[in-house]
Design an enzyme around this catalytic site. Structure first.
Site, PDB file in Angstrom:
ATOM      1  CG  ASP A 140     -25.421   6.598 -16.668  1.00 59.94           C
ATOM      2  OD1 ASP A 140     -26.033   7.662 -16.475  1.00 59.94           O
ATOM      3  OD2 ASP A 140     -25.960   5.474 -16.603  1.00 59.94           O
TER       4      ASP A 140
ATOM      5  CB  SER B  91     -30.868  -1.029 -17.489  1.00 61.85           C
ATOM      6  OG  SER B  91     -31.479   0.141 -17.003  1.00 61.85           O
TER       7      SER B  91
ATOM      8  CG  HIS C 200     -25.672  -0.351 -19.494  1.00 64.38           C
ATOM      9  ND1 HIS C 200     -26.576  -1.382 -19.632  1.00 64.38           N
ATOM     10  CD2 HIS C 200     -26.361   0.786 -19.716  1.00 64.38           C
ATOM     11  CE1 HIS C 200     -27.766  -0.875 -19.919  1.00 64.38           C
ATOM     12  NE2 HIS C 200     -27.672   0.423 -19.981  1.00 64.38           N
TER      13      HIS C 200
ATOM     14  CD  GLU D  73     -24.396  -3.928  -6.983  1.00 64.64           C
ATOM     15  OE1 GLU D  73     -23.970  -3.701  -5.829  1.00 64.64           O
ATOM     16  OE2 GLU D  73     -25.171  -3.158  -7.581  1.00 64.64           O
TER      17      GLU D  73
ATOM     18  NE  ARG E  58     -29.228  -1.741 -23.271  1.00 63.04           N
ATOM     19  CZ  ARG E  58     -30.165  -0.865 -22.856  1.00 63.04           C
ATOM     20  NH1 ARG E  58     -30.965  -1.171 -21.852  1.00 63.04           N
ATOM     21  NH2 ARG E  58     -30.293   0.300 -23.430  1.00 63.04           N
TER      22      ARG E  58
END
Ligand SMILES: Cc1ncc(C[n+]2csc(CCOP(=O)(O)OP(=O)(O)O)c2C)c(N)n1
Lengths: 317, 274
Positions: free
Chosen positions: A117, A38, A109, A59, A11
């Site tokens: 998470d 992130s 992720h 989103e 990333r």
């Protein structure tokens, strides 16, 4: 081939490459949904605030605006965590795929490697979900270098939308700096004629390590990086079926609707051979240290080794 | 049911805050900021306001709470364990692969009514509970805890329309208005403005309170119980990271634990001194 392993974040490679491309290409716009720190689109955002849109925790709003920007001719990258993009399945379906606009979704992720998470975030179905959409293409870069090359490739405007799946953890660098990404082509990282392991993402590194261990048992495994999931490299699949007679697939994904399913479909239509799918069964993930969860779910390096060995020795009539 | 008094709440909330810090520090991951901001509200609900029995977590007459901002799992888990739903010893397994305490709120845990973590879903689920209670003529109360950043999700507003349409006066939504989301301050990332005014325009009764004042929290929840025909939204003005000096109002501690032993000790001392 045993070099010291270098780990790099995919990333971060994405964020840096995007920011570098933004310099040359003023048509690039980037959207995020309150995860830019992130997903690393914040690197672009800080450099080009006028071409960066943080749409908040929304989103659907991000995806529809991305579709509009793309219809208006911009080169669009939109990012969030993989699981949250899937909130918007039918929005992508209609406003992006049916519209045939080239929005580049670069999500991070994905999978169990995101770790702590936990199950709500560890999407294991996205490759299947996105591959099922007409016009959508799906790519899972194997390392930081391939990530950069894929982003370079997508920065030159395409006709189709793309789904690029990245992860949270740093992964081993497997490619040389000179590597060029070719859509629809696989890359053979290790030659072998006894059995083939086809994989994507972190499972390629795992498969290479498993293949090294199998060598001492006189099993010579071919290991192929299938980063281009859609379009997929049919020729490499059929060739593997012909050359090695059995194929193992390994993915950080559900065994339903992922690479294992695609490979099975193709060999059963074109050159039937036994296929063994390694991946998550029909279950959710678990909170824990990302890289420890592969062993926990029995899809780690030693599991790939054992499963491949047993499958190799198994007799089929 | 044990009766907790107003005087019990302060020490209980302190205990919850310490547990939050211990959990995220042990796990080396998790979300302290939004857990600390909602601690006082949760403490009031579970120890004073809600009609619940930890010995009988599936009692059909129990009040229901949906923790829509599921990343504040440390706060909910700590409150549930202190309230007696499960042993406090389990908290140290938070986010560990050998424990049941998943990183985000999970229905497998006693006292948890719905799994959350992907934002924007909990209010709608609470509406389902509220509709069912109406159908069953059950006087139980339904609560939903929302983040202010979470209010940016479209489904929250879709759900607000529905709650209003169905006159869900048994539903109370509490917004943790700490002004911070993940990437920074809400009014920079996606301005929410006056949430209570927006909710009123959607047909809700609204109450604005200081979300760290036990009396104001209690009064607002009690007022909501007496309102007829409309759902109530309590906008609780809070401080993200409340109680830990270096976390307060600091977006960096949305999803990061104390960085080292020194920060950890400081956090516990700050809480003790509250
Ligand atoms: C649908 C969805 N998008 C993104 C995220 C990632 N995320 C987790 S917490 C968070 C910020 C939440 O802010 P807020 O609701 O204000 O919570 P609080 O400040 O109370 O912790 C984000 C964006 C998520 N969990 N769900």
């Amino acid at each position: 081939m045993q070099k010291t392993e270098i780990l790099e974040s995919l990333r971060e490679a994405y964020g840096e490459e995007l920011a570098a491309l933004g310099e040359k290409n003023r048509d690039i716009v980037v959207l995020d949904a309150d995860l830019s720190s992130s997903t690393k689109t914040d690197i672009f955002g800080k450099k080009f605030p006028e071409r960066f849109y943080n749409m908040g925790i929304a989103e659907q709003s991000m995806v529809t605006a991305a579709a509009g920007l793309s219809l208006a001719g911009k080169t669009v990258f939109a990012s969030t965590f993989a699981v949250f993009l899937s909130n918007t399945y039918n929005v992508i379906r209609q406003s992006v795929c049916y519209n045939e606009v080239p929005v580049n979704f670069v999500v991070t992720h994905a999978g169990i490697s995101l770790g702590e998470d936990g199950p709500t975030h560890q999407i294991l179905e996205d490759v299947g979900i996105m591959s099922g959409l007409p016009n959508m293409k799906v790519i899972v870069p194997v390392d930081s270098i391939e990530t950069r090359r894929v982003i370079d490739y997508l920065a030159v405007k395409k006709k189709n939308p793309y789904y690029v799946r990245l992860t949270r953890e740093k992964f081993p660098v497997l490619n040389e700096e000179s590597y060029e990404f070719k859509e629809g082509k696989s890359v053979t990282f290790r030659d072998g004629n006894d059995i083939t392991i086809m994989a994507y993402g972190i499972m390629v590194s795992f498969a290479l390590k498993a293949a090294e261990a199998l060598k001492s048992k006189n099993i010579d495994a071919r290991v192929i990086n299938m980063s281009s999931i859609k379009p997929i490299d049919r020729d490499a699949i059929i060739k593997a079926a012909r050359d090695t007679g059995k194929i193992v697939t390994a993915e950080e994904h559900s065994i339903y609707n992922g690479l294992g399913s695609r490979v099975s479909e193709i060999v059963s239509e074109e050159y039937p051979v036994p296929v063994k799918r390694i991946g998550m069964p029909d279950i959710f993930g678990k909170s824990g240290k990302g890289m420890e969860l592969f062993d926990y779910f029995h899809i780690g390096i030693s599991d790939i080794e054992k499963i491949t060995e047993n499958f190799y020795r198994e007799e089929f009539k | 049911m044990e009766a907790y008094s107003l005087n019990d709440l302060k020490p209980l909330a302190k205990e919850v805050r310490k547990k939050i810090i211990e959990m995220v520090y042990t796990a080396k991951s998790g979300h302290p900021g939004g857990s600390l901001s909602i601690t006082d509200v949760l403490t009031v609900l579970y120890f004073k306001e809600m009609n619940i029995d930890p010995k009988n977590p599936s009692d059909p007459n129990r009040d229901i709470l949906v923790m829509s901002k599921g990343h504040a799992s440390p706060a909910l888990y700590a409150v549930l364990s202190l309230r007696g739903y499960f042993s406090e010893d389990l908290l140290s397994g938070f986010r560990n692969k050998n424990s049941d305490l998943e990183g985000h709120v999970h229905r497998g845990i006693p006292g948890v009514e719905s799994s959350t973590g992907s934002l924007g879903q909990g209010l709608g689920v609470a509406i389902g509970f509220a509709l069912a209670a109406k159908l069953d003529h059950n006087p139980k109360r339904i609560y939903a805890i929302l983040g202010d950043g979470e209010m940016e999700e479209g489904n929250i507003w879709e759900s607000m329309l529905a709650a209003s349409k169905y006159h869900l006066d048994n539903l109370t939504a509490i917004v943790d208005r700490n002004m911070i989301q993940l990437d920074g301050f809400t009014e920079n990332i996606m301005p929410l403005g006056d949430i209570s005014e927006k909710a009123r325009a959607f047909g809700w009764n609204t109450i604005i309170i200081n979300g760290h004042d036990f009396n104001e929290i209690i009064n607002a929840i009690e007022t909501a119980k007496s309102v007829k025909n409309r759902p109530t939204m309590i906008v609780a003005n809070t401080v993200k990271g409340k109680g830990v000096s270096y976390m307060e109002n600091n977006p960096k501690y949305h999803g990061a634990p104390p960085k080292n032993e020194e920060e950890y000790i400081r956090a516990l001392n700050d809480i003790e001194a509250m």
